[in-house]
Design a protein around this motif. Sequence first.
Motif, mmCIF file in Angstrom:
data_model
loop_
_atom_site.group_PDB
_atom_site.id
_atom_site.type_symbol
_atom_site.label_atom_id
_atom_site.label_comp_id
_atom_site.label_asym_id
_atom_site.label_seq_id
_atom_site.Cartn_x
_atom_site.Cartn_y
_atom_site.Cartn_z
ATOM 1 N N ALA A 173 0.844 -1.195 0.000
ATOM 2 C CA ALA A 173 0.000 0.000 0.000
ATOM 3 C C ALA A 173 0.882 1.250 0.000
ATOM 4 C CB ALA A 173 -0.921 -0.001 1.211
ATOM 5 N N ALA A 174 1.961 1.198 0.794
ATOM 6 C CA ALA A 174 2.895 2.333 0.812
ATOM 7 C C ALA A 174 3.514 2.544 -0.563
ATOM 8 C CB ALA A 174 3.980 2.088 1.857
ATOM 9 N N LEU A 175 3.880 1.461 -1.229
ATOM 10 C CA LEU A 175 4.457 1.572 -2.571
ATOM 11 C C LEU A 175 3.455 2.132 -3.573
ATOM 12 C CD1 LEU A 175 6.410 -1.815 -2.715
ATOM 13 C CD2 LEU A 175 7.416 0.468 -2.693
ATOM 14 N N ALA A 176 2.174 1.795 -3.372
ATOM 15 C CA ALA A 176 1.129 2.256 -4.295
ATOM 16 C C ALA A 176 0.611 3.645 -3.940
ATOM 17 C CB ALA A 176 -0.025 1.256 -4.299
ATOM 18 N N GLY A 177 1.048 4.176 -2.795
ATOM 19 C CA GLY A 177 0.604 5.510 -2.401
ATOM 20 C C GLY A 177 -0.802 5.560 -1.856
ATOM 21 N N VAL A 178 -1.279 4.452 -1.270
ATOM 22 C CA VAL A 178 -2.606 4.438 -0.654
ATOM 23 C C VAL A 178 -2.466 4.131 0.839
ATOM 24 C CG1 VAL A 178 -3.698 3.717 -2.795
ATOM 25 C CG2 VAL A 178 -3.036 1.988 -1.125
ATOM 26 N N ARG A 179 -3.495 4.464 1.596
ATOM 27 C CA ARG A 179 -3.488 4.234 3.030
ATOM 28 C C ARG A 179 -3.987 2.835 3.339
ATOM 29 N NH1 ARG A 179 -7.038 6.280 7.760
ATOM 30 N NH2 ARG A 179 -8.617 6.593 6.155
ATOM 31 N N ALA A 180 -3.404 2.189 4.343
ATOM 32 C CA ALA A 180 -3.840 0.863 4.764
ATOM 33 C C ALA A 180 -4.343 0.923 6.197
ATOM 34 C CB ALA A 180 -2.699 -0.137 4.656
ATOM 35 N N VAL A 181 -5.488 0.304 6.429
ATOM 36 C CA VAL A 181 -6.040 0.162 7.779
ATOM 37 C C VAL A 181 -6.155 -1.330 8.064
ATOM 38 C CG1 VAL A 181 -8.013 0.614 9.298
ATOM 39 C CG2 VAL A 181 -7.320 2.320 7.583
ATOM 40 N N VAL A 182 -5.566 -1.750 9.186
ATOM 41 C CA VAL A 182 -5.501 -3.175 9.492
ATOM 42 C C VAL A 182 -6.162 -3.461 10.836
ATOM 43 C CG1 VAL A 182 -3.991 -5.151 9.910
ATOM 44 C CG2 VAL A 182 -3.362 -3.441 8.182
ATOM 45 N N PHE A 183 -7.171 -4.334 10.814
ATOM 46 C CA PHE A 183 -7.736 -4.876 12.047
ATOM 47 C C PHE A 183 -6.995 -6.179 12.337
ATOM 48 C CE2 PHE A 183 -11.326 -2.366 10.330
ATOM 49 C CZ PHE A 183 -11.553 -1.535 11.421
ATOM 50 N N MET A 184 -6.219 -6.182 13.419
ATOM 51 C CA MET A 184 -5.346 -7.317 13.698
ATOM 52 C C MET A 184 -5.953 -8.211 14.778
ATOM 53 S SD MET A 184 -1.221 -7.288 14.154
ATOM 54 C CE MET A 184 -0.945 -6.757 12.471
ATOM 55 N N TYR A 185 -6.182 -9.460 14.400
ATOM 56 C CA TYR A 185 -6.779 -10.454 15.296
ATOM 57 C C TYR A 185 -5.908 -10.645 16.537
ATOM 58 C CZ TYR A 185 -8.244 -15.178 16.782
ATOM 59 O OH TYR A 185 -8.653 -16.269 17.491
ATOM 60 N N GLN A 186 -6.451 -10.310 17.700
ATOM 61 C CA GLN A 186 -5.777 -10.435 18.992
ATOM 62 C C GLN A 186 -4.404 -9.762 19.009
ATOM 63 O OE1 GLN A 186 -5.823 -14.574 20.167
ATOM 64 N NE2 GLN A 186 -8.036 -14.572 20.485
ATOM 65 N N GLY A 187 -4.253 -8.763 18.165
ATOM 66 C CA GLY A 187 -3.022 -7.977 18.190
ATOM 67 C C GLY A 187 -1.860 -8.543 17.413
ATOM 68 N N GLY A 188 -1.966 -9.800 16.927
ATOM 69 C CA GLY A 188 -0.848 -10.403 16.194
ATOM 70 C C GLY A 188 0.388 -10.527 17.074
ATOM 71 N N THR A 189 1.532 -10.795 16.467
ATOM 72 C CA THR A 189 2.777 -10.830 17.234
ATOM 73 C C THR A 189 3.353 -9.415 17.311
ATOM 74 O OG1 THR A 189 4.297 -11.152 15.361
ATOM 75 C CG2 THR A 189 3.242 -13.122 16.277
ATOM 76 N N ARG A 190 4.170 -9.184 18.321
ATOM 77 C CA ARG A 190 4.768 -7.859 18.499
ATOM 78 C C ARG A 190 5.570 -7.458 17.263
ATOM 79 N NH1 ARG A 190 9.758 -6.602 20.736
ATOM 80 N NH2 ARG A 190 10.027 -8.784 21.319
ATOM 81 N N GLU A 191 6.304 -8.418 16.694
ATOM 82 C CA GLU A 191 7.154 -8.118 15.537
ATOM 83 C C GLU A 191 6.319 -7.758 14.307
ATOM 84 O OE1 GLU A 191 9.089 -10.726 18.474
ATOM 85 O OE2 GLU A 191 7.261 -10.977 17.280
ATOM 86 N N LYS A 192 5.248 -8.486 14.079
ATOM 87 C CA LYS A 192 4.413 -8.218 12.904
ATOM 88 C C LYS A 192 3.653 -6.901 13.037
ATOM 89 C CE LYS A 192 4.008 -13.107 11.775
ATOM 90 N NZ LYS A 192 3.153 -14.312 11.758
ATOM 91 N N THR A 193 3.223 -6.603 14.260
ATOM 92 C CA THR A 193 2.562 -5.325 14.496
ATOM 93 C C THR A 193 3.521 -4.173 14.235
ATOM 94 O OG1 THR A 193 1.141 -6.346 16.165
ATOM 95 C CG2 THR A 193 1.317 -3.945 16.193
ATOM 96 N N PHE A 194 4.745 -4.305 14.725
ATOM 97 C CA PHE A 194 5.764 -3.274 14.515
ATOM 98 C C PHE A 194 6.017 -3.055 13.026
ATOM 99 C CE2 PHE A 194 10.218 -2.240 13.673
ATOM 100 C CZ PHE A 194 10.356 -1.048 14.374
ATOM 101 N N MET A 195 6.172 -4.142 12.277
ATOM 102 C CA MET A 195 6.429 -4.029 10.845
ATOM 103 C C MET A 195 5.281 -3.316 10.133
ATOM 104 S SD MET A 195 6.871 -7.060 8.004
ATOM 105 C CE MET A 195 8.562 -7.455 8.418
ATOM 106 N N THR A 196 4.060 -3.699 10.466
ATOM 107 C CA THR A 196 2.889 -3.117 9.815
ATOM 108 C C THR A 196 2.804 -1.617 10.089
ATOM 109 O OG1 THR A 196 1.748 -5.239 10.088
ATOM 110 C CG2 THR A 196 0.391 -3.340 9.540
ATOM 111 N N GLN A 197 3.055 -1.221 11.329
ATOM 112 C CA GLN A 197 3.057 0.203 11.667
ATOM 113 C C GLN A 197 4.207 0.943 10.984
ATOM 114 O OE1 GLN A 197 2.943 -0.311 16.074
ATOM 115 N NE2 GLN A 197 1.208 1.084 15.970
#
Length: 344
Positions: free
Chosen positions: A62-86
């Motif tokens: 989404a960042a490469l395409a220049g659009v905004r991404a909104v993510v609903f993360m099931y039970q917060g995901g893992t700390r590492e994956k949440t960090f990457m997504t943010q």
Amino acid sequence: MPARRWGRQLGIDLMFKDEGANPSGSFKDRGVAVMTSGLPEQVNTVVMMSSGNAAGSVALYAALAGVRAVVFMYQGGTREKTFMTQAYGATVVAVNAEREAEVLHLAEQASAELGWLLMNTVVDGNPLILEGYKTVAYELTLELGDIDAVLVPVGSGTLLSGLWKGFREMNALGLASRMPRLVGVQPTGSCPIVNAFDHGLCSVPRLESPPKTIAAALTLDDPKESGALALRAVRESDGAMLAVDDQSILAAWHRLAREGIGLVEPAGAAGAAAIEQALETGALRLGDRVVCVLTGHGLKDIAPMERLLSAVPVIEPCLSAFYQACAGAIERGQEDATGVANDL
């Protein structure tokens, strides 16, 4: 990547396909790249539900395409994956729901009410996902030629279905003389497709209890149409669906790392965990040429593996302190070196 020692011990020609080398660290990039390239020009926001890997991938593309991404993360995901997504600029909300279906419904509601494009990585959400995943089969065929079997970690089953689509196309083009058997692998604490396969069903009933496994990327209680398509692919390939427990997944993770094959997340080790079971059940046969897909990088889900590793000792800057703190490791290292030399 060949695993000669491991394969020799089992009587098969064993290789691994490392999908953790993709830009966001998992196989999801293949499908998301295709999906993003097909976004309508008027889209400025995409929304999705994810337990982790898809979230990071969608955020990146989404960042490469220049659009905004909104993510609903099931039970917060893992700390590492949440960090990457943010880090890629997505808006991330952790949803404390018992089941993923509740989080998906929330994403669907947001899409309908706010006009955001729903971008989930399952077949019934976007058929383009298979066009990305089939490229794994293209690469395997072009690099290796004919393969007897492929082991694949399975959540929704979409990667497995994409592989089957790719192998069928390569066969139709005359670039392969036979189709490999597909062996899907799920953790015992989240195995709705295995249950359906074992009972001869064509659709996948939702699990009665919420999934529970260390393989966070494989926690899906209701794969819906993606699960049904995976069942069809497995059966058409004369393959199988197998379940492995968390201890087997951890053991496979440890072996993959110690033998220098790769550092993977627990979900990525599920296929490797099922190799011996596949041989015992006949899903694999002696002499087979086998590829095991490693679906995600180990740095994306660290916590479950920490229990296998000892604490790092802190010492004063002198060898006597080192000898005292690490005497056992020094002895084991000498024994391991001898064993490796003998094995080679």
